[in-house]
Design an enzyme around this catalytic site. Structure first.
Site, mmCIF file in Angstrom:
data_model
loop_
_atom_site.group_PDB
_atom_site.id
_atom_site.type_symbol
_atom_site.label_atom_id
_atom_site.label_comp_id
_atom_site.label_asym_id
_atom_site.label_seq_id
_atom_site.Cartn_x
_atom_site.Cartn_y
_atom_site.Cartn_z
ATOM 1 N N GLY A 20 0.832 -1.205 0.000
ATOM 2 C CA GLY A 20 0.000 0.000 0.000
ATOM 3 C C GLY A 20 0.861 1.248 0.000
ATOM 4 C CB ILE A 160 -1.045 4.923 6.767
ATOM 5 C CG1 ILE A 160 -2.155 3.876 6.607
ATOM 6 C CG2 ILE A 160 -0.673 5.533 5.430
ATOM 7 C CD1 ILE A 160 -3.498 4.466 6.222
ATOM 8 C CG ASP A 161 -1.942 0.010 8.675
ATOM 9 O OD1 ASP A 161 -2.824 0.859 8.441
ATOM 10 O OD2 ASP A 161 -1.777 -1.007 7.984
ATOM 11 N N GLY A 204 -5.995 0.964 9.816
ATOM 12 C CA GLY A 204 -5.023 0.500 10.798
ATOM 13 C C GLY A 204 -4.873 -1.004 10.868
ATOM 14 N NE ARG A 205 -1.988 -4.079 7.831
ATOM 15 C CZ ARG A 205 -0.916 -4.744 7.412
ATOM 16 N NH1 ARG A 205 -1.024 -5.637 6.445
ATOM 17 N NH2 ARG A 205 0.266 -4.518 7.957
ATOM 18 C CB VAL A 295 -9.506 10.533 2.530
ATOM 19 C CG1 VAL A 295 -9.922 10.221 3.968
ATOM 20 C CG2 VAL A 295 -9.142 12.015 2.414
ATOM 21 C CG ASN A 530 12.839 22.166 19.160
ATOM 22 O OD1 ASN A 530 12.247 21.802 20.167
ATOM 23 N ND2 ASN A 530 13.680 21.379 18.521
ATOM 24 N NE ARG A 653 8.486 38.318 -8.015
ATOM 25 C CZ ARG A 653 9.198 38.700 -9.071
ATOM 26 N NH1 ARG A 653 10.517 38.757 -8.970
ATOM 27 N NH2 ARG A 653 8.616 39.025 -10.193
#
Length: 741
Positions: A20, A160-161, A204-205, A295, A530, A653
């Site tokens: 994925g 992503i999980d 997230g499986r 998404v 920071n 710029r």
């Protein structure tokens, strides 16, 4: 063929993405390709994952520096990813080996999930036998098989999980959490308007990370995750009761988050549709279901994913170059803010053990494997989402603890205050909020906070309690001490930046003169710069970095049709953290910080490099400058110099981003870290208030652990002139930024 190739010393490796897609994969590929080229390797990219590896042909291409130009901010993977049944067979792997040998490649960097990395490991184990069969079939000569007798393998986790052992964060998880919190923030506003309940299903499986952290970030009412299913058979009734109590207490919206792998303690899957229908029937109102779906995997990567992927990609190349016949496959990950490498299959097996534990109903073991931080976050979440706090125990000593914000606004301060208030009240104590910093302390603008007074604060930018830069002195100290005694304050949490730490140190030094200051004091770091001692990361910089990279992405897009160089000025005062990290996250050619300064020679050299780049067809140039990098070579000066010398080749710029870096809703990281810090701070104040001694400390994150430092050490730990720590861990990333630019 060059001399290295003739001698057989030229390292050739290929990189591909599989499984994925995950935001940040492109940043990893960019870092891998450019690091390899900078280290004089021949680098190849394989399109369409394992499918391209088996198919070969033009799907395996030699990479140049420009091959990965302009891809860092893009979502998905530009190399593509595809399922490949053929690779699961030995015949398919035999063809893949032949395709690699044709290009003289025997080292691979794989960016993918546990399935992709497992497939790569099988390929690596079979490599000697695959080459033997190719020799036997007459497809390659024995000498070639001898020259490429081993397959070097390094893996990066793109998922992503955030479900992989061996790394604290997988590539894409932070970006996915951004998508989820943005969606829930938007849904919460419409839910509050109609006093409505929403059920949100997230990916997230078998890992509840996204659901749990989204719940912690957004103040959800209920979260269902695989690792800790509801303990009771009547959990649905308890959920309804919790929501009704919250409404009665004044909460207008209700959010329930369901992880896709959620189940009850019998192992039965909990479907989001079932949760929606049950709530609708028992709440007596309309309940809306939102399935966020893919998404969560889309859109531009977050600043964290860009920077982390870059760091991991750089390390992966160093490891693949060093690979030999004795090397085992490695997984490159991030642990305690440091890049580490671990045995690949050991990480895969540990990862799969969580799923096995869940399937076996051993949820306690599943939580243990996820780690201490996951378990602590889950317990904190359960406290924060109570509809009302627990009642104080009979005879319990109720402490009076105060919270004051000092310095400049930093996204995440509201989340810290919310957590501190609710955790303190839930433990049976009185929490006082000081309005408008020490100015409010002097004026006695102090009020008791209740449970609902901080409802909805987790997601809000700005500072609801107010903030002020005042560092008290003289008679102001007397007024503060008097009010501390009058309000019977027994512990003080000071949240903020440099001014907060200076003020806290001032109170500590004045204890002999003012009895009111003889209470436990703890400083919580919150500053987008920071620049605070004792902590690698403050609250606020992550949001600021996302604001910067988002703005720079738009700025760069505006220049696509023309040849233009942008000089972008970022905040940070005398600390170059934002400049360097945003430079890493946007692919800036040059980064100017106060730590390294700016010289005329450097400007001339950088200008010449830009001229050469635009001469070869470059369309966009980017320079990041820290606001106090140099008092003479200002942003406008550099802009005018480059404009003049660029001539007709490119125009220039200047863009000074200003206070947009402090604005907006806090990022998920800042919300979560603020909550964790606040939890530890309140517990510290409670513990210390019971002792005779009155400690004064600074909390911070160092090497992944939350630690306390004595406030007395403040002068020793800082460069007072430049208002920054003497030791700044992120400076070690500067060589990576230079190499990749």
């Amino acid at each position: 063929m060059d001399e290295k190739a003739k001698k057989g010393n030229l390292v050739r490796f290929a990189v591909f993405t599989s499984g994925g897609d995950a935001q940040g994969m492109n940043a990893a590929v960019r870092a891998i390709v450019r690091t390899g080229l900078a280290k004089e390797c021949e680098v190849f990219v394989i399109h369409e994952g394992y499918y391209g590896l088996v198919l070969g042909g033009n799907r395996i291409q030699k990479a140049e520096w420009s091959t990965v130009g302009g891809i860092m901010q893009r979502g998905g993977t530009v190399l593509g990813s595809a399922r490949c049944k053929e690779f699961r067979t030995r015949e398919g792997r035999l063809q893949a080996a032949l395709n690699l040998i044709k290009h003289r490649i025997n080292r691979l960097v794989v960016v993918g999930g546990d399935g992709s990395l497992t497939g790569a490991n099988i390929f690596q184990e079979e490599w000697p036998s695959l080459l033997s069969q190719l020799v036997e079939d007459g497809k390659i000569k024995q000498k070639i098989a001898d020259d490429y007798s081993f397959l070097g393998l390094v893996g990066l986790v793109g998922s992503i999980d955030n479900d992989m052992f061996g790394t604290d964060m997988t590539i894409g998880a932070d970006s996915a959490l951004h998508r989820i919190t943005e969606a829930i923030d938007a849904i919460s506003s419409t839910a509050a308007s109609h006093q409505r309940t929403f059920v949100i299903k997230v990916m997230g499986r078998a890992c509840g990370y996204l659901a749990l952290m989204a719940g912690l970030s957004c103040g959800a009412d209920w979260v269902l995750i695989p690792e800790s299913p509801p303990a009771l058979d009547n959990w649905e009734q308890k959920m309804v009761k919790r929501i009704k109590e919250a409404r009665k207490a004044g909460r207008r919206e209700s959010i329930v988050i369901v992880a896709e792998g959620a189940r009850d303690h019998h192992g039965k899957t909990i479907e989001s549709g079932y949760v929606t229908k049950y709530l609708e029937q028992h709440l007596g109102e309309e309940v809306r279901l939102t399935v966020l779906g893919h998404v969560q995997r889309g859109g531009a990567p977050s600043a964290f994913d860009r920077i982390t992927s870059t760091r991991l990609g750089y390390a992966a190349v160093n490891n693949i170059i060093a690979a030999n016949a004795e090397s085992q496959p490695l997984l490159i990950g991030l642990h305690n803010n440091k890049v580490i490498h671990s045995p690949l299959m050991e990480c895969v097996k540990r990862t799969q053990s969580v799923s096995n534990a869940i399937e076996a109903g051993d949820f306690e073991r599943a939580m243990d494997i996820r780690g201490l931080s996951f378990g602590t976050s889950f317990r904190t979440f359960r406290t924060l989402v109570r509809s009302l706090p627990r009642k104080p125990k009979p005879g319990q000593k109720r402490l009076r603890l105060a919270i004051v914000n000092v310095g400049a606004p930093a996204p995440g301060i509201n989340a810290a205050v919310r957590a501190a208030v609710r955790i303190g009240i839930d433990k049976g104590h009185v929490i006082l909020g000081v309005q408008n910093g020490f100015k409010g302390f002097i004026e006695g603008d102090i009020k008791e906070m209740d449970w609902m007074s901080v409802d909805g604060w987790a997601s809000r930018g700005g500072v609801e309690l107010g903030i002020n830069r005042l560092i008290p002195k003289g008679g102001e100290l007397y007024a503060i001490s008097k009010n501390m005694e009058e309000y019977q304050i027994q512990g003080l949490l000071i949240i903020g930046g440099w001014a907060a730490y200076k003020a806290a140190y001032q109170l500590l030094q004045e204890r002999p003169n003012y009895p009111g200051f003889n209470v436990p004091i703890v400083c919580l770091p919150a500053s987008i710069n920071n620049n605070l001692p004792g902590s690698e990361l403050s609250i606020g910089p992550d949001t600021a970095l996302n604001n910067i990279v988002g703005a720079v992405d738009k700025i760069k897009q505006s220049a696509v049709a023309t040849r233009r160089c942008f000089i972008v000025e970022v905040m940070g005062r005398y600390c170059g953290y934002l400049a360097l990290m945003s430079g890493l996250g946007t692919g800036a050619e040059h980064i100017y910080t106060n730590e390294n300064g700016i010289t005329l020679n450097a400007l001339q050299k950088n200008l010449q490099q830009l001229v050469e780049g635009f001469t070869r067809g470059k369309r966009v140039g980017l320079v990041i400058r820290n606001e106090n990098a140099n008092p003479f070579y200002t942003t406008n000066f550099i802009s005018a110099l480059f404009e003049e010398e660029g001539g007709d080749l490119f125009n220039v710029r200047a863009s000074i981003l200003g206070h947009l870096q402090q604005g907006g809703n806090p990022s998920p990281f800042d919300r979560i870290q603020a909550t964790r810090f606040a939890n530890r701070c309140i517990n510290f104040l409670i513990e210390e208030a019971e002792k005779e001694s009155t400690a004064a400390v600074m909390i911070g994150l160092q090497k992944g652990e939350t630690k306390f430092h004595e406030l007395n050490d403040f002068p020793r730990m800082v460069d007072e002139e430049h208002q920054r720590p003497k030791e700044q861990w992120w400076m070690v990333l500067e060589p990576i930024a230079r190499l990749l630019s």
